[in-house]
Structures are given as C-alpha cells and as structure tokens.
Design an enzyme around this catalytic site. Structure first.
Site, PDB file in Angstrom:
ATOM      1  N   LYS A  45     -19.857 -59.618 -60.828  1.00 47.38           N
ATOM      2  CA  LYS A  45     -20.805 -60.306 -60.018  1.00 47.38           C
ATOM      3  C   LYS A  45     -20.872 -59.457 -58.727  1.00 47.38           C
ATOM      4  O   LYS A  45     -20.101 -58.907 -58.226  1.00 47.38           O
ATOM      5  CB  LYS A  45     -20.435 -61.797 -59.341  1.00 47.38           C
ATOM      6  CG  LYS A  45     -21.372 -62.654 -58.978  1.00 47.38           C
ATOM      7  CD  LYS A  45     -22.078 -63.208 -60.172  1.00 47.38           C
ATOM      8  CE  LYS A  45     -22.857 -64.335 -59.966  1.00 47.38           C
ATOM      9  NZ  LYS A  45     -23.076 -65.356 -61.411  1.00 47.38           N
ATOM     10  N   GLY A  64     -31.213 -78.804 -56.419  1.00 52.65           N
ATOM     11  CA  GLY A  64     -31.556 -77.746 -56.581  1.00 52.65           C
ATOM     12  C   GLY A  64     -32.910 -77.841 -57.420  1.00 52.65           C
ATOM     13  O   GLY A  64     -33.225 -78.783 -58.227  1.00 52.65           O
ATOM     14  N   GLY A  82     -34.548 -74.690 -58.276  1.00 51.60           N
ATOM     15  CA  GLY A  82     -34.930 -73.057 -58.509  1.00 51.60           C
ATOM     16  C   GLY A  82     -35.125 -72.993 -60.042  1.00 51.60           C
ATOM     17  O   GLY A  82     -35.554 -73.841 -60.618  1.00 51.60           O
ATOM     18  N   ASN A  83     -34.776 -71.678 -60.387  1.00 49.41           N
ATOM     19  CA  ASN A  83     -35.033 -71.305 -61.794  1.00 49.41           C
ATOM     20  C   ASN A  83     -34.452 -72.274 -62.905  1.00 49.41           C
ATOM     21  O   ASN A  83     -34.666 -72.750 -63.940  1.00 49.41           O
ATOM     22  CB  ASN A  83     -34.814 -69.834 -61.969  1.00 49.41           C
ATOM     23  CG  ASN A  83     -34.741 -69.257 -63.152  1.00 49.41           C
ATOM     24  OD1 ASN A  83     -33.854 -69.109 -64.223  1.00 49.41           O
ATOM     25  ND2 ASN A  83     -35.951 -69.062 -63.678  1.00 49.41           N
TER      26      ASN A  83
HETATM   27  N1  GLU Z   1     -26.489 -65.114 -63.031  1.00 46.39           N
HETATM   28  C1  GLU Z   1     -26.477 -65.659 -64.320  1.00 46.39           C
HETATM   29  C2  GLU Z   1     -25.274 -66.324 -64.400  1.00 46.39           C
HETATM   30  O1  GLU Z   1     -24.436 -66.804 -63.422  1.00 46.39           O
HETATM   31  C3  GLU Z   1     -26.806 -64.455 -65.387  1.00 46.39           C
HETATM   32  C4  GLU Z   1     -25.947 -63.371 -65.489  1.00 46.39           C
HETATM   33  C5  GLU Z   1     -26.157 -62.525 -66.403  1.00 46.39           C
HETATM   34  O2  GLU Z   1     -27.242 -62.711 -67.104  1.00 46.39           O
HETATM   35  O3  GLU Z   1     -25.537 -61.298 -66.371  1.00 46.39           O
HETATM   36  O4  GLU Z   1     -24.825 -66.806 -65.562  1.00 46.39           O
END
Ligand code: GLU
Length: 427
Positions: A106, A218, A220-221
């Site tokens: 992350k 929320g 959002g997306n």
């Molecule tokens: N940010 C998204 C998650 O928390 C997607 C991560 C990704 O596609 O690598 O799962």
C-alpha cells in the site's frame, strides 16, 4: 480519526488471534505480522502560487511470498505510516483469500486533494514514482487507485515510470484509464464485488434480495457502484453518508422509500460529496453523519474509511440489520466485532467483501501481459466467479467450524501465505 485508534495495531491483533488459533509457529507469526519492507520519503512540489511544498509519501510492502506486492495509493490528509502498514497487511490477506498470485502493499501521500490543483497532484504522482521506481514495478510491486486517487493519477504515474525506465510497462500499475492499458469493468469492480458477496450471503440466508434495503457510509467509487448493482438486483438503498469539506463534518442523506440513484449521482462531486442543498430541496432528510448506522436497513455497507463501526457507533445499530458488508478497508474495530458476534450479524469481512477491485486489477495485468483486451461481460463474469467462490469457501468454513466470518476468512488467507513462505524456505 478517533484518538488512540491505530489501524496497524488492529491488523496485528486480528492476525495474532487467528495465528494462535491456527497454531502457527513463532517464526512464521513474526514474519507475517510485520511488513517485509517500507519506504518513507519526501515529495517537493512547486505549487501553483510559486511556493514549494514538501509532501510526505509512503510505500509499504507487507508480503511478496505469493507474488508481487499489490495495493493502492491513497491521498489523504490524515494518512499515517501505521495506516499504510495496516492497509498493506490487509492487501496480503485480500489477494490470498480470493486466491490471486499477488502479495500485499500500500502507498500513501499526506495531502488533501480538495485543496490542491490537478497540476499539483500530477507533480505529487510523478514525485512519488521518482522516489520508489527502482523498488516497484510489474514484477515487484504494483500500485493502484484508492481513496482520492483515480485512473488519471495512475496514468501520470505510469508515464513517469516509463520515462525513467525507457520502456512500455503497462503492468507497472493498475486502474489505468481505458485505451491506455485499463480494463473494462475496473471502475465498477470493487462496488460490484461487494454486491456479489451480499447476493450470495442473502441466498444462504434464504432472503430475496428484492425485499432488502441497504444503508451506506461513503459515496465514492465503492459505494456508488455497489448502489448501482444492488439497485439493479431490486434492492433499495435508503441513505448514504458523506464528508462535507466546507462544514468539515459528515452528513447522512436519507430517503426511507429509496434514493433515486441517478439523481444523487448527478449532484455528487468527484470526491463523493453530495450537494446537501439540492438533496434537501428534493425531499431528502439531512442528518448527522452517523445516522447511516442507525437507519433501519437489512444491510449496512461502510464504504469509505477505517474505524466507522466502533465500540460507540455499533451500539446504535438498528435491530433490523442482518448483514454488515465491509466495502471499506478496516471499518470495524475488534470491540465492535464482539458486539456483532453477540448480535449474530452476518459480517462479510473487508478483505473478502471489497476484493473485487484487486481481483479486477489482476485481470488488468493479465490483459496487459497478453496485450489482448476482454469485453466487459467477460471481465465481470470472471470477477463474479472469483468473488462467489471465495465467499462460499469462507462461509462454508465458518459454518463447519462455527467460526466468525472474519476469522474464517483470515484462516484461509493466512494459511495460504504461511504455506507459500514455508515452501520457499523463508520460515
Ligand atoms: N485500493 C484497492 C483495495 O484496497 C484496490 C487495490 C488494487 O487494485 O491493487 O483493494
């Protein structure tokens, strides 16, 4: 964020409890409870007003034993090293529980995209890549969008990476826009994935989805696409809560006979904030942020940040709630888990429930590698199969062993990562 709340301490506590249950050897435990590597750096940016601001950036690589690290990059004013560590750890379990050949990572930047221009955000994206490009990439660690980042940020990052490396590497990053290596269905994937798991949970409970209602936190997306598919399946979304940048608080917008999704989306900005004035004019109730959790709905779907279902808020949950579908990462604290267990709420844990995004990211990488792109139906059908299979594997284990859903998901995920680490001879 609540004072004293540390998401990484929470991620480790969740891991420790299940590691003990699985009887993992001390060396294996110690290896899996810490990130393998992390990078902390500064990103100096020439701002539009001529000043220079220095932003702080992170990339945490929790585990690469099952494949390259994988996970998003968040832009958030309250980002901390421990938040990124927790999110990286959850990515490892997420990729493992849906059985895709990727590890967990992350990234983050402490910044507030509400207050910086797109040109300044581009400079942050390029600066982020300049700091870590040697340590990330298609075969090491693959970033993606997350809170307040989008396909636009991803393509700036890819462009910078390709400048530095001198080649074309679309698999460096996922969540790219269509036409520049993106996959159809990627934008919808996390929200749709949440609803695939909800649909399967309702089937197991013998409840018709058409008779059910959902309250969201929320917009959002994740929440918007969850609302889209849930509504298409015949369910009703009653409310969503969202952050109001001007007032610096959250509000819940509610309509007990069901929101008009098209209308609400039309008055929502790119940060997922609903225009309160227009919502009220159209007859929506404007309530305090926490009202979403008190709403009489069958399903609650936290779809934004951590620590929303905690010791305080969980007590306000209505007796109608049957399912907690965790669209966000880390929305529920261990204290709230105890309450949910006692109330026998069916919890679809975050790293299973919201795994649709990373699963589709994996499909995006596969398509990048083949340089051949699938139709949307094909992507979504594959996504549905992956999510449905993973959901039932966890629910079967939970049923067979009388385990809490979160623990059952952890058991499957941790076991797979531990096995890979042992097979490699690392531990
Ligand atoms: N940010 C998204 C998650 O928390 C997607 C991560 C990704 O596609 O690598 O799962």
């Amino acid at each position: 964020m609540e004072k004293g709340f540390n998401p990484f301490a929470m991620a480790q506590a969740q891991f420790d409890a299940v590691a003990a249950k699985l009887g993992l050897e001390p060396g294996v435990r110690e290896f899996l409870r810490w990130p393998q590597r992390e990078y902390h750096f500064t990103i100096p940016v020439h701002m539009d007003d001529g000043s220079v601001r220095v932003f702080r950036g992170f990339r945490v690589q929790h585990s690469d034993v099952r494949g390259p690290c994988k996970g998003g990059i968040r832009f958030h004013p309250q980002e901390t090293a421990d938040t990124v560590r927790a999110l990286a750890t959850w990515m490892t379990w997420k990729c493992s529980v849906v059985d895709i050949p990727l590890g967990g990572g992350k990234g983050g930047v402490i910044c507030d995209p509400h207050e910086i221009s797109m040109r300044e955000q581009e400079a942050i994206c390029r600066g982020w890549v300049r700091q870590v490009w040697r340590n990330v990439g298609p075969v090491q660690d693959v970033p993606a969008p997350d809170v307040m980042t989008s396909g636009q940020h991803m393509i700036w990052m890819l462009d910078e990476y390709e400048h530095l490396t001198g080649g074309k590497y679309p698999g460096f990053i996922t969540g790219k826009p269509l036409g520049v290596g993106g996959s159809l269905g990627r934008t919808e994937a996390t929200g749709y994935g949440v609803v695939y798991t909800v649909r399967e949970a309702l089937k197991r409970m013998g409840i018709d989805i058409k008779s059910t209602t959902m309250a969201m936190q929320g917009f959002g997306n994740v929440a918007q696409y969850a609302a889209e598919l849930f509504t298409r399946y015949g369910g009703k979304v009653l409310c969503m809560s969202c952050w109001d940048q001007k007032d610096q608080v959250s509000y819940t917008y509610r309509k007990m006979d069901g929101i008009d999704l098209g209308f609400i989306r039309g008055i929502t900005d790119r940060f997922g904030t609903v225009d309160g004035r227009k919502a009220v004019e159209a007859g929506y109730e404007k309530l305090p942020g926490e009202a979403w959790i008190e709403t009489e709905a069958d399903i609650l779907m936290p779809g934004a940040l951590e620590n929303q279902v905690n010791a305080e808020t969980v007590k306000k949950m209505s007796s109608r709630v049957k399912i907690l579908a965790e669209g966000a990462n880390g929305p529920t604290t261990p204290e709230a888990d105890e309450f949910l267990k006692a109330r026998k709420i069916f919890v679809i844990p975050d790293f299973l429930c919201n795994a649709g995004g990373v699963t589709c990211s994996y499909f995006e990488q596969v398509q990048n590698n083949m340089n051949y792109y699938w139709e949307k139906d094909e992507v979504l059908a594959k996504l549905d199969t992956k999510m449905t299979n993973a959901f039932h594997a966890v629910a079967d284990l939970a049923e067979k062993r009388g385990e809490y859903m979160r623990d059952a998901a952890y058991m499957i995920a941790i076991e797979r990562v531990a096995t890979a680490a042992k097979l490699r001879g690392i531990v």
